[in-house]
Design an enzyme around this catalytic site. Structure first.
Site, mmCIF file in Angstrom:
data_model
loop_
_atom_site.group_PDB
_atom_site.id
_atom_site.type_symbol
_atom_site.label_atom_id
_atom_site.label_comp_id
_atom_site.label_asym_id
_atom_site.label_seq_id
_atom_site.Cartn_x
_atom_site.Cartn_y
_atom_site.Cartn_z
ATOM 1 N N ARG A 297 0.839 -1.203 0.000
ATOM 2 C CA ARG A 297 0.000 0.000 0.000
ATOM 3 C C ARG A 297 0.863 1.237 0.000
ATOM 4 O O ARG A 297 1.894 1.286 0.666
ATOM 5 C CB ARG A 297 -0.889 0.031 1.254
ATOM 6 C CG ARG A 297 -2.068 -0.902 1.100
ATOM 7 C CD ARG A 297 -3.313 -0.421 1.762
ATOM 8 N NE ARG A 297 -3.111 0.163 3.077
ATOM 9 C CZ ARG A 297 -3.989 0.985 3.622
ATOM 10 N NH1 ARG A 297 -5.060 1.347 2.992
ATOM 11 N NH2 ARG A 297 -3.780 1.463 4.827
ATOM 12 N N SER B 79 7.350 -5.286 6.879
ATOM 13 C CA SER B 79 6.890 -6.169 7.955
ATOM 14 C C SER B 79 7.575 -7.525 7.966
ATOM 15 O O SER B 79 6.928 -8.566 7.804
ATOM 16 C CB SER B 79 5.384 -6.328 7.836
ATOM 17 O OG SER B 79 4.803 -5.067 7.721
ATOM 18 N N ASP C 213 5.617 -3.336 10.968
ATOM 19 C CA ASP C 213 4.186 -2.979 11.056
ATOM 20 C C ASP C 213 3.693 -2.908 12.498
ATOM 21 O O ASP C 213 2.810 -2.118 12.829
ATOM 22 C CB ASP C 213 3.301 -3.929 10.224
ATOM 23 C CG ASP C 213 3.559 -5.403 10.493
ATOM 24 O OD1 ASP C 213 4.499 -5.727 11.223
ATOM 25 O OD2 ASP C 213 2.807 -6.244 9.949
HETATM 26 C C1 BGC Z 1 7.153 -10.843 10.413
HETATM 27 C C2 BGC Z 1 7.019 -9.654 11.330
HETATM 28 C C3 BGC Z 1 5.696 -8.974 11.101
HETATM 29 C C4 BGC Z 1 4.561 -9.962 11.201
HETATM 30 C C5 BGC Z 1 3.202 -9.344 10.962
HETATM 31 C C6 BGC Z 1 5.936 -11.748 10.509
HETATM 32 O O1 BGC Z 1 6.004 -12.756 9.546
HETATM 33 O O2 BGC Z 1 8.307 -11.582 10.727
HETATM 34 O O3 BGC Z 1 8.082 -8.757 11.146
HETATM 35 O O4 BGC Z 1 5.543 -7.945 12.032
HETATM 36 O O5 BGC Z 1 4.749 -10.997 10.266
HETATM 37 O O6 BGC Z 1 3.086 -8.776 9.700
#
Ligand code: BGC
Length: 472
Positions: free
Chosen positions: A95, A159, A213
């Protein structure tokens, strides 16, 4: 198979011998599944203790399944202001957003565009992936006729587990959630993005902040509510971050001006939880076997797949969809049953379970009897209940680490489709808080922080921009 699973299966097989009808056998197998996937209060407490000891190790910099990544930023004050762009790369979507912060605890999204990330971009080379990201930014700038003669501060919500060197730089530790793009592990993702922008002749962007995130979600929650000290994602993946006293983060060696810092737990990788025979199959079939055990039990990327694996086993044992010779073939393909399907099944509260019937009709199985539809719905609830319970236990672990007696109220900012849309998920979590904490459960406010990761990244960009050019 874990010892306990084996014992249960043995019990089932003994019981099964005396059972004439397949319906009885199926009932017995479902009680076996119930037991296998249930997590007792005692197990939850052991989970929390194990979590604390991994947190402690991770904070000190020792080997731990919880990475405890320092993020070099604290919760915002609510007075941050300005216009920012945010780029949110999380699961299946990318996004781009334009966010305005008014400096009075309120923010608005004035423009947004969601792009689907095709599998070949997720699993090709890093250059292909980052060029695609730059291309999406380009489309966004054009769509909203943004003046390319200006400079825009952009925050990148990325994320995945990243070892941050500062608020605007960090090396990818490992991919999760099905991403495998090559040449990115160990590299600074901000550098990769900057290079891609350059290759694509986009010159109007300053890369101001890099945030997980969960950190965005905590920042967005904290911007409106000073009692917010935990950010959680329960969506495609799962994770959390919280505010930690700087003195407890032994692994931060560089200078940092502040009493608290946000720490990204990367709790999806927590390994102190008993896995069943089916969890093991899921793990072995995944692109990252041996890692992200908790995420594989809790998050949207995997729940449907886990249900499919159990369902297929039930079909093979002739315990469900018994008179349907084609049923097995419908569920042999990976991801032929998704978390969204589960959510639809559990959301089917109609007397005739018609939505479930129509799902099977579309699969070419027109006559699934009512009692079987009910059973499959029940299977979904067994798995989602465990997911919500483990999520709640993980939240309890972090809160009791911060505040052992839960003396104060805590707002937990939560985002993610599982939390937002899955029927009964939030209620399942609340139920576990109550069992673990009794009346103190009232101290926990779970607040859905919609668009937290995008808005929050913009807030972090504002914090970072303020540090870069402090007010005179
Ligand atoms: C990632 C995290 C992320 C989470 C939620 C996980 O697979 O390792 O960094 O915050 O997913 O998106």
């Amino acid at each position: 198979m874990a010892e306990e699973d084996q014992e249960l299966l043995h019990l089932f097989l003994v019981m099964e011998k005396g059972m004439a009808s397949s319906r009885d056998r199926s009932e017995a197998f479902f009680s076996y599944l119930e037991k296998m996937f249930s997590v007792s209060l005692k197990e939850m407490e052991a989970f929390i203790n194990g979590f604390h000891s991994e947190m402690k190790k991770g904070l000190s910099g020792a080997e731990s399944s919880l990475k405890m990544i320092p993020c070099f930023v604290d919760r915002p004050t609510g007075s941050e202001r300005g216009d920012f762009l945010a780029l949110d790369l999380g699961g299946t979507n990318l996004r781009v957003l334009a966010v305005t912060l008014d400096g009075k605890r309120s923010s608005t999204i004035s423009a947004t565009h969601k792009f689907v990330i095709p599998k070949e971009k997720m699993q090709g080379t890093g250059v292909v992936l980052f060029d695609y990201i730059a291309h999406c930014i380009d489309l966004f700038l054009t769509e909203y006729q943004m003046d390319r003669g200006k400079n825009y501060d952009l925050a990148f919500t990325f994320s995945f587990p990243v070892e941050q060197m500062g608020v605007a730089s960090g090396n990818l530790i490992t991919w999760t959630k099905g991403f495998t793009a090559t040449g990115v592990r160990g590299r600074d993702v901000m550098v990769l993005l900057r290079e891609a922008l350059r290759r694509n002749h986009i010159q109007c962007i300053n890369l101001t902040a890099l945030a997980n995130d969960t950190v965005g979600t905590l920042a967005a929650g904290g911007y409106v509510d000073p009692a917010c000290d935990l950010g959680v994602i329960m969506g495609t993946g799962t994770n959390a971050c919280y505010r930690e006293r700087i003195g407890r983060i032994g692994r931060v060696k560089s200078a940092y001006d502040g009493e608290y810092m946000i720490v990204n737990l990367e709790w999806g990788n927590f390994d102190g939880v008993a896995r069943t025979f089916y969890d093991r199959i899921l793990d072995q079939n995944s692109v990252n076997p041996g890692a992200m055990y908790l995420e594989k039990m809790v998050s949207g990327m995997y729940l449907g797949e886990l249900a499919r694996i159990v369902l297929l086993d039930l079909i093979k044992r002739d315990l469900i969809l018994v008179n349907e010779p084609t049923a097995g073939a419908c569920f042999t393909e990976k991801r032929s049953f998704t978390t969204e399907d589960m959510s639809r099944f559990e959301g089917d509260t109609g007397e005739g379970l018609e939505k479930i019937a129509s799902f099977f009709r579309e699969k070419g199985i027109p006559k699934v009897p009512f009692h079987e539809r009910k059973k499959i719905k029940h299977l979904c609830s067994i798995l989602s209940r465990r997911a919500a319970g483990l999520g709640a236990a993980a939240i309890t672990a972090v809160l009791s680490w911060m505040d052992p007696q839960l003396d104060r109220g805590h707002t937990v900012a939560v985002d993610g489709t599982l939390f937002e849309k899955y029927p009964g998920f939030k209620a399942g979590m609340r139920h576990v808080f109550k069992s673990l904490l009794g009346d103190k459960a009232e101290k926990i406010a779970l607040v859905h922080t919609k668009d937290g990761s995008g808005k929050g990244a913009a807030i972090i960009a504002a914090v970072a921009a303020a540090v870069r050019s402090p007010k005179k």
